[in-house]
Design a protein around this motif. Sequence first.
Motif, short mmCIF file in Angstrom:
data_model
loop_
_atom_site.label_atom_id
_atom_site.label_comp_id
_atom_site.label_asym_id
_atom_site.label_seq_id
_atom_site.Cartn_x
_atom_site.Cartn_y
_atom_site.Cartn_z
N MET A 211 0.69 -1.21 0.21
CA MET A 211 -0.08 -0.21 0.07
C MET A 211 0.81 1.27 0.19
N ARG A 212 0.69 2.26 -0.59
CA ARG A 212 1.12 3.67 -0.63
C ARG A 212 0.28 4.63 0.19
N LEU A 213 0.91 5.66 0.70
CA LEU A 213 0.12 6.53 1.35
C LEU A 213 0.69 7.84 0.51
N THR A 214 -0.52 8.61 0.40
CA THR A 214 -0.65 9.80 -0.17
C THR A 214 0.12 11.01 0.82
N ALA A 215 0.17 11.98 0.21
CA ALA A 215 0.84 13.16 1.11
C ALA A 215 -0.03 13.43 2.15
N ALA A 216 -1.21 13.37 2.30
CA ALA A 216 -2.02 13.53 3.26
C ALA A 216 -2.27 12.43 4.10
N HIS A 217 -1.74 11.24 4.12
CA HIS A 217 -1.48 10.04 4.90
C HIS A 217 -2.55 9.28 4.82
N THR A 218 -3.45 9.25 3.38
CA THR A 218 -4.67 8.54 3.21
C THR A 218 -4.11 7.30 2.83
N ALA A 219 -4.97 6.03 3.40
CA ALA A 219 -4.42 4.79 2.73
C ALA A 219 -4.96 4.74 1.26
N VAL A 220 -4.33 4.14 0.47
CA VAL A 220 -4.56 3.67 -1.02
C VAL A 220 -4.35 2.40 -1.11
N PRO A 221 -5.45 1.76 -1.54
CA PRO A 221 -5.32 0.10 -1.33
C PRO A 221 -4.08 -0.28 -2.40
N SER A 222 -3.65 -1.38 -2.22
CA SER A 222 -2.45 -1.99 -3.11
C SER A 222 -3.08 -2.38 -4.08
N PRO A 223 -2.26 -2.34 -5.49
CA PRO A 223 -2.66 -3.02 -6.61
C PRO A 223 -3.21 -4.52 -6.59
N ARG A 224 -3.74 -4.94 -7.55
CA ARG A 224 -3.79 -6.62 -7.72
C ARG A 224 -4.96 -7.03 -6.61
N PRO A 225 -5.95 -6.42 -6.34
CA PRO A 225 -6.63 -6.99 -5.38
C PRO A 225 -7.28 -8.28 -5.51
N TRP A 226 -7.33 -8.68 -6.88
CA TRP A 226 -7.82 -10.01 -6.79
C TRP A 226 -6.73 -11.01 -6.39
N ARG A 227 -5.57 -10.59 -6.16
CA ARG A 227 -4.67 -11.79 -5.54
C ARG A 227 -4.99 -11.68 -3.81
N ARG A 228 -5.03 -10.81 -3.19
CA ARG A 228 -5.39 -10.73 -1.95
C ARG A 228 -6.84 -11.43 -1.59
N TYR A 229 -7.77 -11.00 -2.42
CA TYR A 229 -9.13 -11.40 -2.16
C TYR A 229 -9.22 -12.90 -2.66
N GLY A 230 -8.53 -13.41 -3.36
CA GLY A 230 -8.61 -14.93 -4.06
C GLY A 230 -7.77 -15.56 -3.00
N ALA A 231 -6.48 -15.28 -2.34
CA ALA A 231 -5.83 -15.87 -1.51
C ALA A 231 -6.58 -15.90 0.02
N ALA A 232 -7.29 -14.90 0.23
CA ALA A 232 -8.32 -14.98 1.30
C ALA A 232 -9.43 -15.86 1.11
N ALA A 233 -10.05 -15.92 -0.11
CA ALA A 233 -11.05 -16.74 -0.34
C ALA A 233 -10.60 -18.28 -0.19
N THR A 234 -9.48 -18.50 -0.74
CA THR A 234 -8.90 -19.67 -0.81
C THR A 234 -8.88 -20.29 0.50
N ALA A 235 -8.14 -19.42 1.43
CA ALA A 235 -7.96 -19.98 2.96
C ALA A 235 -9.22 -20.10 3.54
N VAL A 236 -10.11 -19.37 3.44
CA VAL A 236 -11.38 -19.39 4.23
C VAL A 236 -12.05 -20.66 3.67
N GLY B 219 -5.15 -5.20 1.84
CA GLY B 219 -4.91 -4.11 0.76
C GLY B 219 -4.60 -2.85 1.46
N ARG B 220 -5.11 -2.71 2.62
CA ARG B 220 -4.91 -1.41 3.26
C ARG B 220 -3.90 -1.30 4.25
N ALA B 221 -3.32 -2.45 4.61
CA ALA B 221 -2.19 -2.42 5.58
C ALA B 221 -1.06 -1.44 5.03
#
Length: 168
Positions: free
Chosen positions: A1-26, A79-81
């Motif tokens: 994840m990246r932080l903008t200048a205002a320290h607002t969380a920006v979701p990391s790219p490739r969300p399908w990977r993290r959601y897919g990994a989470a769904a597979t584990a569950v 994605g927001r860590a």
Amino acid sequence: MRLTAAHTAVPSPRPWRRYGAAATAVAATALAGAAAVDADSAWYRSLRKPDWQPPPRAFGAVWTPLYGTIAYAAGHALGRAPDARQRAALTGSLAVNLLLNAGWNWLFFARRSPRAGLAGTLLLDVSNVDLLRRTARTDRTAARALLPYAAWCGFATALNASIVRRNS
């Protein structure tokens, strides 16, 4: 994840990977836990259960959306860590939680031990608190999505404790 200048969380790219990994584990958790369940066994039917226990078909109806929310919450929060350390801590907390989740079925049904099941569900409740705490640090939306899961596990603990009392 990246932080903008205002320290607002920006979701990391490739969300399908993290959601897919989470769904597979569950999904693996659900399958591993289900492999131990035999609610039609003579042993389980012989247990004295409280009147407020839901019918067996209710458990599948409840667990299916709960598992969906766990996968969603995990994918969303990961994605927001803000850094690898926090992602690793969240992943570790989730892994322990899912192991305890599936493990309860093996303790209660496969070992035919309501007492062992109660110990397992109490550990799961502690793990839920840790998972909620870590998730809330990263993403409050994801933490809120986990609240029904934690509540259902609390209900399951009360039900398991009642079965232990009635069958001791």
